[in-house]
Design a protein around this motif. Structure first.
Motif, PDB file in Angstrom:
ATOM      1  N   ALA A   1      20.306 110.949   2.500  1.00  0.00           N
ATOM      2  CA  ALA A   1      19.952 110.806   1.123  1.00  0.00           C
ATOM      3  C   ALA A   1      20.838 111.572   0.339  1.00  0.00           C
ATOM      4  O   ALA A   1      21.379 111.219  -0.485  1.00  0.00           O
ATOM      5  CB  ALA A   1      18.430 110.954   0.794  1.00  0.00           C
ATOM      6  N   GLN A   2      20.879 112.958   0.521  1.00  0.00           N
ATOM      7  CA  GLN A   2      21.696 113.791  -0.175  1.00  0.00           C
ATOM      8  C   GLN A   2      23.100 113.458  -0.135  1.00  0.00           C
ATOM      9  O   GLN A   2      23.833 113.514  -1.086  1.00  0.00           O
ATOM     10  CB  GLN A   2      21.390 115.127   0.159  1.00  0.00           C
ATOM     11  CG  GLN A   2      20.026 115.523  -0.473  1.00  0.00           C
ATOM     12  CD  GLN A   2      19.988 117.131  -0.171  1.00  0.00           C
ATOM     13  OE1 GLN A   2      20.713 117.907   0.032  1.00  0.00           O
ATOM     14  NE2 GLN A   2      18.527 117.723   0.139  1.00  0.00           N
ATOM     15  N   ALA A   3      23.754 113.140   1.193  1.00  0.00           N
ATOM     16  CA  ALA A   3      25.156 112.999   1.529  1.00  0.00           C
ATOM     17  C   ALA A   3      25.426 111.697   0.718  1.00  0.00           C
ATOM     18  O   ALA A   3      26.413 111.548   0.273  1.00  0.00           O
ATOM     19  CB  ALA A   3      25.349 113.016   2.987  1.00  0.00           C
TER      20      ALA A   3
ATOM     21  N   LEU B   1      18.446 106.104  -3.223  1.00  0.00           N
ATOM     22  CA  LEU B   1      18.336 107.131  -2.008  1.00  0.00           C
ATOM     23  C   LEU B   1      17.179 107.899  -2.008  1.00  0.00           C
ATOM     24  O   LEU B   1      17.045 108.866  -0.986  1.00  0.00           O
ATOM     25  CB  LEU B   1      19.667 107.916  -2.180  1.00  0.00           C
ATOM     26  CG  LEU B   1      20.912 107.023  -1.697  1.00  0.00           C
ATOM     27  CD1 LEU B   1      22.139 107.564  -1.941  1.00  0.00           C
ATOM     28  CD2 LEU B   1      20.951 106.658  -0.346  1.00  0.00           C
ATOM     29  N   GLN B   2      17.005 108.732  -3.373  1.00  0.00           N
ATOM     30  CA  GLN B   2      15.658 109.266  -3.376  1.00  0.00           C
ATOM     31  C   GLN B   2      15.931 110.780  -2.862  1.00  0.00           C
ATOM     32  O   GLN B   2      15.030 111.190  -1.862  1.00  0.00           O
ATOM     33  CB  GLN B   2      14.217 108.855  -3.132  1.00  0.00           C
ATOM     34  CG  GLN B   2      13.909 107.455  -3.827  1.00  0.00           C
ATOM     35  CD  GLN B   2      12.739 106.765  -3.256  1.00  0.00           C
ATOM     36  OE1 GLN B   2      11.916 107.243  -2.594  1.00  0.00           O
ATOM     37  NE2 GLN B   2      12.805 105.583  -3.401  1.00  0.00           N
ATOM     38  N   PRO B   3      17.046 111.588  -3.093  1.00  0.00           N
ATOM     39  CA  PRO B   3      17.034 112.825  -2.629  1.00  0.00           C
ATOM     40  C   PRO B   3      16.007 114.023  -3.047  1.00  0.00           C
ATOM     41  O   PRO B   3      15.625 113.603  -4.208  1.00  0.00           O
ATOM     42  CB  PRO B   3      18.562 113.194  -3.043  1.00  0.00           C
ATOM     43  CG  PRO B   3      18.748 112.610  -4.326  1.00  0.00           C
ATOM     44  CD  PRO B   3      17.840 111.187  -4.146  1.00  0.00           C
ATOM     45  N   ASP B   4      15.580 114.847  -2.154  1.00  0.00           N
ATOM     46  CA  ASP B   4      14.604 115.862  -2.438  1.00  0.00           C
ATOM     47  C   ASP B   4      15.292 116.729  -3.186  1.00  0.00           C
ATOM     48  O   ASP B   4      15.993 117.617  -2.488  1.00  0.00           O
ATOM     49  CB  ASP B   4      14.069 116.276  -1.261  1.00  0.00           C
ATOM     50  CG  ASP B   4      12.848 117.114  -1.468  1.00  0.00           C
ATOM     51  OD1 ASP B   4      12.511 117.416  -2.672  1.00  0.00           O
ATOM     52  OD2 ASP B   4      12.124 117.743  -0.352  1.00  0.00           O
ATOM     53  N   PRO B   5      14.974 117.146  -4.578  1.00  0.00           N
ATOM     54  CA  PRO B   5      15.545 118.456  -5.213  1.00  0.00           C
ATOM     55  C   PRO B   5      15.118 119.627  -4.495  1.00  0.00           C
ATOM     56  O   PRO B   5      15.796 120.718  -4.583  1.00  0.00           O
ATOM     57  CB  PRO B   5      14.942 118.498  -6.548  1.00  0.00           C
ATOM     58  CG  PRO B   5      14.612 116.897  -6.859  1.00  0.00           C
ATOM     59  CD  PRO B   5      14.207 116.535  -5.444  1.00  0.00           C
TER      60      PRO B   5
END
Length: 296
Positions: free
Chosen positions: A88-90, A132-136
């Motif tokens: 997700a982050q990538a 994508l919903q990346p986790d902060p």
């Protein structure tokens, strides 16, 4: 519209074949995969050139080489980020490319996007984050890697229409494949002498029939998709095509449902709607801009 169609088709194909990268990772490392993919791809390129009677000699070798290096750098940084960051982050970082295209178009070439296109670019990126919903909580300095990938990829795609518009899509695609193959061969030599256990650091292993078939499948799909996206950037405005590349995330969600029965939550569905709206805004603003001079 033609550029949008090329971008949509490329995204559909790439998002499909990427579902099988994990299977490749069970057989060999990343660099070996890229080396073998290039070895499969080059003869296919030659066959296509012969059948279509397309010359593979570049019009300008220098600009083609620079463009190939920049695009390859973006893609390889993205793959490297996948070894240390959640997908997700990538993915969210890589799809910052439209923002970089917009900013670089202004800074380097003095182009004006207009308010509607700016809204479309930021809306498309926001939709990508929703999908994508990346986790902060897990963000770190390593998160800059996919942002760098987005920068290089966006710059390379922008230069496609500016420096390489006389090059055929086949030549543009071949340039990227050869560049990635050469870099990967170098990295494979390093990892073979100093091996590790991850997908990024795995040394050379004897290829299995499953690895060969999966890599051939990836090579054929990637050739088609990379050629399509190169054509999209040749005939369309970079900022417009970049927004339509967000459809990769939409197709990826659809393939996840169809292939693996992985369902999408409501926030992700809302992100898809935002992405589609951004693409429509970009297409409408581009059409309106072209029609305005004739009506004046």
């Amino acid at each position: 519209m033609a550029a949008a169609g090329f971008a949509l088709a490329a995204s559909a194909i790439l998002s499909f074949i990427d579902n099988f990268v994990a299977a490749v990772g069970q057989e060999a490392g990343l660099w070996q995969f890229h080396v073998f993919r290039t070895l499969f791809a080059v003869p296919i390129f030659l066959l296509i050139a012969v059948v279509s009677r397309t010359r593979l000699r570049p019009q300008n070798l220098k600009t083609l080489a620079v463009r190939s290096l920049i695009v390859s750098a973006g893609l390889l940084i993205y793959f490297a980020a996948l070894g240390t960051l959640p997908v997700a982050q990538a993915g969210a970082g890589l799809f910052s490319a439209p923002l970089w295209v917009a900013l670089l178009s202004i800074v380097l070439f003095g182009l004006k996007l207009g308010a509607v296109r700016w809204v479309a670019v930021f809306a498309g990126f926001a939709g990508a984050l929703m999908l994508l919903q990346p986790d902060p909580a897990t963000l770190s300095y390593l998160s800059l890697m996919p942002l760098a990938a987005g920068l290089f990829y966006g710059l390379g795609m922008m230069l496609t229409g500016i420096w390489c518009n006389r090059e055929s899509p086949l030549v543009l695609a071949l340039g990227v494949f050869l560049t990635i193959g050469i870099v990967s061969a170098t990295m494979l030599t390093i990892t073979t002498n100093w091996p590790g256990e991850t997908f990024l650091s795995r040394p050379y292993v004897d290829p299995t029939p499953r690895f060969l078939w999966l890599t051939l499948f990836q090579a054929v799909g990637a050739i088609i998709a990379v050629t399509l996206i190169a054509q999209a950037y040749r005939v369309g405005a970079p900022a417009v095509v970049a927004v339509f590349e967000y459809s990769f995330l939409i197709f990826a969600s659809l393939w996840s449902i169809l292939l693996w029965d992985i369902q999408t939550n409501r926030l992700a569905i809302a992100g898809i709607v935002v992405i589609l709206t951004a693409g429509c805004l970009m297409a409408f603003s581009g059409k309106k801009a072209k029609e305005a001079p004739s009506s004046a």
